[in-house]
Design an enzyme around this catalytic site. Structure first.
Site, short mmCIF file in Angstrom:
data_model
loop_
_atom_site.label_atom_id
_atom_site.label_comp_id
_atom_site.label_asym_id
_atom_site.label_seq_id
_atom_site.Cartn_x
_atom_site.Cartn_y
_atom_site.Cartn_z
CG ASP A 1 68.46 5.43 3.45
OD1 ASP A 1 68.67 6.50 3.29
OD2 ASP A 1 69.28 4.18 3.40
CG ASN B 1 70.81 10.89 9.90
OD1 ASN B 1 69.76 10.52 9.90
ND2 ASN B 1 71.53 9.99 9.53
C1 IPE Z 1 68.42 6.20 8.40
O1 IPE Z 1 69.13 6.29 7.13
C2 IPE Z 1 68.01 7.54 9.12
C3 IPE Z 1 67.01 7.97 8.44
C4 IPE Z 1 66.31 7.51 7.20
C5 IPE Z 1 66.55 9.26 8.95
P1 IPE Z 1 70.68 6.74 7.14
O2 IPE Z 1 71.14 6.97 5.53
O3 IPE Z 1 71.29 7.59 8.17
O4 IPE Z 1 71.34 5.15 7.58
P2 IPE Z 1 72.55 4.48 6.91
O5 IPE Z 1 73.71 5.09 7.61
O6 IPE Z 1 72.72 4.27 5.54
O7 IPE Z 1 72.78 3.27 7.89
C1 IPE Z 2 67.54 9.75 4.07
O1 IPE Z 2 68.30 10.00 2.67
C2 IPE Z 2 67.36 11.10 4.90
C3 IPE Z 2 68.05 11.23 5.87
C4 IPE Z 2 68.97 10.38 6.81
C5 IPE Z 2 67.93 12.46 6.91
P1 IPE Z 2 69.91 9.93 2.88
O2 IPE Z 2 70.31 11.64 3.00
O3 IPE Z 2 70.32 8.92 4.04
O4 IPE Z 2 70.26 9.61 1.51
P2 IPE Z 2 71.35 8.43 0.91
O5 IPE Z 2 71.28 7.35 1.92
O6 IPE Z 2 72.74 9.21 1.29
O7 IPE Z 2 71.06 8.15 -0.34
MG MG Z 3 70.79 7.02 3.73
#
Ligand code: IPE
Ligand code: IPE
Ligand code: MG
Length: 249
Positions: free
Chosen positions: A29, A77
């Site tokens: 993340d 997502n």
């Molecule tokens: C969890 O991260 C999913 C992945 C890392 C693929 P998210 O960024 O989607 O999670 P939330 O929305 O902060 O809970």
């Molecule tokens: C994790 O990084 C990747 C996916 C969930 C695909 P994020 O895209 O959630 O990054 P933040 O949490 O917005 O910084």
């Molecule tokens: Mg995230």
């Protein structure tokens, strides 16, 4: 009776790579925030994150880890802007094509956890090909969670079990937790020993809900594109300092 909780064991400075956890799972993340900090589009964060994944997966193989599971795209997502989803899928395609071309050299066994049916036929075919070619490799197994949700995982397992019951292949009165685990996307893969989450969020976000029952957590503020081998060592060292009791004393 102690009035104050016991102090946590101090984190060991060095990871002992001769006694690794069998299975490490990572919630990768913070790609978006990494990009934002640099004034870049979120998609640049995902590209940097994909590089980090390559580095970490290769390193896990090199140190002899048995199982690495990564959360690449959750069942939630899809709520993101179309452009961002398109960029993530493009990076996935690039990664799979490269993985296929390096397969004989890397000999990493690749699996995918999640419902791949909403992916494009091209991506599904690439996942299938990757899985097929690497099926017999021994050594590190890398499980990529794609359109994965822990609740979906449990529901699809319940559905498959119910169908087996209806077909006379299983008996609901004798279902055990171990047998049910076999219906999950993770199948016979042992539960994760250590779950790492980058970017400081203190939640599971629907990751491996069933399998996480006795996993140790390591949360770091480091954003995924900045995650490094050293940071992995810190996570392993922290894991090695924990007292896993599994409900015992
Ligand atoms: C969890 O991260 C999913 C992945 C890392 C693929 P998210 O960024 O989607 O999670 P939330 O929305 O902060 O809970
Ligand atoms: C994790 O990084 C990747 C996916 C969930 C695909 P994020 O895209 O959630 O990054 P933040 O949490 O917005 O910084
Ligand atoms: Mg995230």
């Amino acid at each position: 009776m102690a009035l104050f909780p016991k102090k946590q064991n101090p984190v060991q400075a060095e990871a002992d790579l001769t006694r690794l956890p069998r299975h490490i799972a990572i919630i990768m993340d913070g790609n978006g925030r990494w990009a934002k900090k640099r004034g870049l589009p979120r998609t640049a964060g995902h590209a940097a994150g994909a590089e980090t994944f390559r580095t970490i997966a290769t390193y896990c193989k090199d140190i002899g880890l048995e199982y690495l599971t990564v959360y690449a795209f959750s069942s939630e997502n899809w709520r993101r802007p179309e452009e961002e989803i398109g960029a993530i899928m493009g990076l996935l395609k690039k990664y799979l094509l490269e993985a296929i071309s390096r397969m004989e050299r890397d000999r990493v066994k690749m699996e995918f956890f999640g419902d791949l049916s909403p992916l494009t036929p091209e991506l599904r075919e690439l996942c299938e090909r990757t899985r097929e070619i690497s099926r017999h490799y021994e050594g590190c197994q890398v499980n990529v969670c794609l359109n994965y949700g822990g609740r979906d995982d449990i529901v699809q397992a319940a559905r498959a079990f119910a169908l087996d019951c209806a077909g006379g292949r299983a008996d609901p009165n004798h279902l055990t937790a171990k047998q049910f685990s076999g219906y999950l996307y993770s199948g016979n893969v042992p539960d994760p020993d250590l779950i790492i989450r980058t970017s400081g969020e203190l939640r599971l976000s629907n990751f491996l809900l069933w399998q996480a029952a006795y996993a140790e957590f390591y949360i770091t503020d480091v954003l995924w594109p900045d995650f490094s081998r050293e940071e992995l060592h810190r996570a392993i060292a922290a894991y090695q300092s924990r007292d896993r009791r599994f409900g015992g004393v």
